[in-house]
Enzyme design. Sequence first.
Site, PDB file in Angstrom:
ATOM      1  CB  THR A 196      22.935  22.604  16.361  1.00 55.60           C
ATOM      2  OG1 THR A 196      23.715  22.838  15.192  1.00 55.60           O
ATOM      3  CG2 THR A 196      23.836  22.133  17.484  1.00 55.60           C
ATOM      4  N   GLY A 235      20.354  30.765  16.137  1.00 52.35           N
ATOM      5  CA  GLY A 235      20.282  32.215  16.285  1.00 52.35           C
ATOM      6  C   GLY A 235      18.868  32.712  16.063  1.00 52.35           C
ATOM      7  CD  GLU A 479      26.308  27.679   9.940  1.00 50.22           C
ATOM      8  OE1 GLU A 479      25.700  26.651   9.642  1.00 50.22           O
ATOM      9  OE2 GLU A 479      25.758  28.647  10.472  1.00 50.22           O
TER      10      GLU A 479
END
Length: 717
Positions: A196, A235, A479
């Site tokens: 992303t 993350g 996601e």
Amino acid sequence: MQVQHLNQPTETSPYCSQANHPLQGCQQVTSPSPSQSNSVSRMALPETSKYSQGSVLDGVNPDLASERQTASFSVEKLTVWLDGGVEHTRTRRAVVEAIECDPVFSRENQYFQSQNERYEAAVRKAVHLHKKMHEMGWTEDGPEFKYIYRAVSGDIAFLLHRIFKRSILMLGSDQQIAKWIPLATQYQIIGSYAQTELGHGTYLQGLETTAVFDMTTQEFILNTPKISAMKWWPGDMGRSATHTVVFAQLYIHGKCYGVHPFIVQIRSLQDHSLCPGITAGDIGPKMNFEHVDNGYLLLQNVRVPRENMLNKFCEVQPDGNYIRRGSPQINYFTMTTVRISLLADEVLTRLMKACTIAIRYSAVRRQSKLMPGEQEAKILDYQTQQEKLLPPLAAVYAFHSINNYLQELFDRGYREIQRNNFDTLPELHALSSGFKALVTQYCTSAVEICLRACGGHGYSMLSGLPSLYTNILASCIYEGENTILLLQTARFLVKCLKAVSTGQPVPPSVTYLAAVKPGKCPAKNKSDFLCSDIYTEAYQHMAARLIISTAAKLQDLTQSGVKKHDAWNLCTVQLAQAAKAHCHYITVKNFAETVEKLKTEAGIQKIMKHLCDLFALHGIFSNAGVFLHDGYISGPQMDMVTSSYLDLLAVIRKDAVPLVDAFDFTDKTLNSALGSYDGQVYQRLYEWAQKSPTNTQMNPAYKRYLKPLLHNRLSKL
């Protein structure tokens, strides 16, 4: 100050110094029914089902105890069915026991921690888990692994490390797997997954990070060409990761070959400092997940060797020649696997927890009177409360079945991909996308309903519900953003409809489009709507109608001269609705088939049939317009649906507490003052509130603000 329980426990578990959660066993509150006793003895499970959380016989709230006394089925047997067999239940409980007896994994006082404290605790647990797995002999391909993260149940770091490894295993060559996986498995490196960007998320083709092949040095040069191309959200990127899989547009001799994955080192393995050309950090506070160091990544002429492009399906040869093996969509296959595992590991588990908390609380919370002169009623006895909580409970079981369906589909598809057969990819991608959207959206709304159904106490962090809600809410976005995913499913459906019209074969999930029949719902009375064939056909008709009518509108627009992309945009609301209807139909059909297969489990089959009926009728009741639209279901028939639906609430309400007990969550896993097995809600809320640092620290506002304010007013008086 410590508050003594009204019924102080006198025993604890034989396994842990602090107890956890009796499911059914000899420490049960009430005597099990004969069917329960027989079931438990037949299965001869270890007595981990007695892991008491400081609750024994007289320690359980009588209102909750009475709910368990009249279960119409064996709770233990249902637990085993949910787990997929006795051995799975035994393994899961052993993992839970080992994790929860280890003080490093304690979640006590988690609700009072700062962001830095939560992050540090998450890393500490992740590091200790690696050691624990080695001590226990657990491996990532062993039977225990699937239960570890449920057992840890909370803040833990390095979850993106798993996706980093999965990407390499899925997309890497044998040589790349041999090089990187041992390093990652032994945590000699810590991985992340950088897909992303600030300017692009679900639309992967629009990613702007570039990777230019330099033939003279046999390297790829990675760059972030502008601010919108900065990787944002990965993350473990902010402070932890040493390496990451970066998705970038591949350029060879000035030609773009689309998005490809590259392994990039971002921090030194000696001192954890950022590597040359790397700018990275934490993106700042979020709605939740404060323990996760979601990060940003900016690349400035970062060079990686040619061998660092994951090349199982796509390869750049030394001379710059580009070779593709299989479908270009294979690079997105990691996301397909993540979406499927996301539903079971995170989304569904959170709804199960929310239902457990809200239903147990509703069985002990008394409010107002149903009958004058009687004591205040359990709020679970109110039809409005049942209508809030029982459809989400039914949905848990429906989505549990659909998760098994998706997993089997994925396993078959992956075996074919291993043989270089990519035929199953379109259906697998479409279903993983559509179900990720449907299930996350439904479960998020359901968790919020559970929170609100608990009134003011549900708003307290100590209830466990706010963190469940803010965590599950994020699943609608990461996601793949849900609307985009539904439209990807819709595109697949439109293509399949076109194939059907020309007599071409289509994947199994859409064969019903070739057998659409006009007609009306044949139900004559409300009991007919308890027949799975009746409501399954209604869902099939509704889904087919929405797909066909939307495809027709799309065709009409293009034939009238509207450009294809404009026509698509003008139909997107209805396309998303059609995709959701398709997934809803598959869910109902699959649940009904699952119930049918339970013939040898009569006790479980009966309650599962009630839940299947409730799930299906709730969907019709809540979306009446699409079923009434073309007259397939008439107005009087909709009244029958409503009547049968409301009747089912009272039937399932009797088993509501046993149905959530079957999820077999320990109190430590739930971490909820409202949802504990013993139902001692008010004592636990007060005890936990005493742990707040604000109750032991000097009031920081008193000296500076309150004291002058109060003394100034007193002097005037």
